[in-house]
Design an enzyme around this catalytic site. Structure first.
Site, PDB file in Angstrom:
ATOM      1  CB  CYS A   1       4.193  79.341   4.960  1.00 57.10           C
ATOM      2  SG  CYS A   1       4.721  80.938   4.309  1.00 57.10           S
TER       3      CYS A   1
ATOM      4  CG  HIS B   1       7.735  77.403   6.321  1.00 57.37           C
ATOM      5  ND1 HIS B   1       7.853  77.504   4.955  1.00 57.37           N
ATOM      6  CD2 HIS B   1       7.540  78.669   6.777  1.00 57.37           C
ATOM      7  CE1 HIS B   1       7.728  78.767   4.600  1.00 57.37           C
ATOM      8  NE2 HIS B   1       7.551  79.493   5.684  1.00 57.37           N
TER       9      HIS B   1
ATOM     10  CG  ASN C   1       9.373  81.692   3.305  1.00 58.35           C
ATOM     11  OD1 ASN C   1       8.656  80.829   2.813  1.00 58.35           O
ATOM     12  ND2 ASN C   1       8.970  82.459   4.313  1.00 58.35           N
TER      13      ASN C   1
END
Length: 341
Positions: free
Chosen positions: A116, A257, A287
């Site tokens: 990520c 994020h 996500n």
């Protein structure tokens, strides 16, 4: 080539699957509820790739959108970096597939994997190549399709992830600089906390009994990851601000994020940043791993939450474990709109 003094960010773009999966849809798959998911994560819906949609396809869509935003000629792009943990194939790289599709015939191309945090790593790498004078125009893409590595019977993980791609176009500048500082870190001793096992060379295709499907799904130890994120987001932002020679109070926006709304809010509170400075679309997108930061910024620009000039902290964290941040000054305008760049 003379060494340029800075890097301009001239484009941003998005690539999203068409299918929207709501919390109500997930209620039919696992023992959960819209209230349970929303309260714990802030997520209400996410985009999920259909069978014909691929990582490279989403990356190409985001790249073309960013090129259009920048008003750039693909043939002027001389570097392509794709940050992904879920490529179409081991090789050719997703970056090479993007290069062929957009006609960037002059570009070097490679993939980068930092989960990520990948888009922050890619931004830092591209910046160094441009600062050194090696390349002048770079396309970086963060893209992941995690839905194909999820156990859709595990309510602790399947509710979190969506699929998508986000892209930036960077260009050398002798007069201006939009990337004020970057900060990259990793801690491999905690890699076991977030992983997709038995999908690489540790899983041979023949000669042994293959692992059960459940042993090849994304696995996450939630509480330590939650605590890790709350710790490293403020650290990364503060360190990058110090390198940029500014204070956290000088930031216009925090673009984190998009893992979990509670993580985002808690980190912003530790930084002393009000909710009005948070850029977040986790409720709509979920996500999307390496894509989440550019997708959040792209949407904030489209919706005019972020209006140039704006000083933003981009901050990511994820598997590895990895984390990092970048302080950028957003000055670009969509070349497709009246007034151009």
């Amino acid at each position: 080539m003379n060494k340029p003094v800075g890097v301009k960010i001239i484009g941003v773009g998005a690539g999203l699957p068409l299918a929207v999966v709501t919390n109500a849809d997930l209620e039919k798959l696992v023992e959960t509820s819209d209230e349970w998911i929303t309260t714990r994560t802030g997520i209400r819906e996410r985009r999920i790739a259909r069978e014909h949609e691929t990582t490279s396809g989403l990356a190409i869509e985001a790249a073309q959108d960013a090129i259009g935003f920048a008003g750039a000629d693909p043939k002027s792009i001389d570097l392509i970096i794709v940050a992904t943990s879920t490529p179409d194939n081991l090789y050719p790289s997703t970056a090479c597939l993007v290069q062929a599709a957009i006609g960037a015939t002059a570009a070097a191309a490679f993939d980068l994997e930092a989960a990520c945090t990948g888009i922050i790593y890619a931004l830092a790498v591209a910046q160094q190549f441009i600062n050194s004078g090696t390349f002048r125009t770079a396309l970086i893409v963060g893209v992941d399709i995690h839905s194909r590595f999820l156990n859709w019977e595990d309510r602790n993980t399947c509710i979190l992830f969506g699929d998508g791609a986000g892209a930036f176009i960077l260009q050398a500048s002798e007069k201006e600089n939009d990337i004020l500082a970057t900060y990259l870190r990793a801690d491999g001793t905690r890699g076991h906390l977030l992983k997709i096992p038995n999908t690489g060379t540790a899983y041979p295709h023949a000669g042994t009994t293959p692992p059960k499907n459940a042993d090849r799904f994304l696995q996450m130890v939630g509480r330590p990851i939650y605590e890790f994120a709350q710790q490293v987001i403020p650290e990364a932002v503060q360190e990058a601000c110090a390198r940029a020679g500014i204070g956290v109070g000088d930031l216009d926006f925090l673009v984190p994020h998009q893992a979990n709304r509670r993580i985002i809010n808690a980190a912003a509170e530790r930084l002393g940043m009000g909710r009005e400075k948070i850029v977040s679309n986790v409720d709509e997108i979920g996500n999307t791993s390496a894509a989440s930061i550019p997708l959040a910024l792209w949407q904030a620009i489209v919706r005019k939450q972020v209006v140039p000039p704006a000083t933003c902290a981009l901050v990511g964290f994820g598997g590895g474990l990895t984390w990092g941040s970048a302080i950028i000054r957003w000055t670009a305008h969509d070349a497709r709109l009246s007034g151009g760049k």
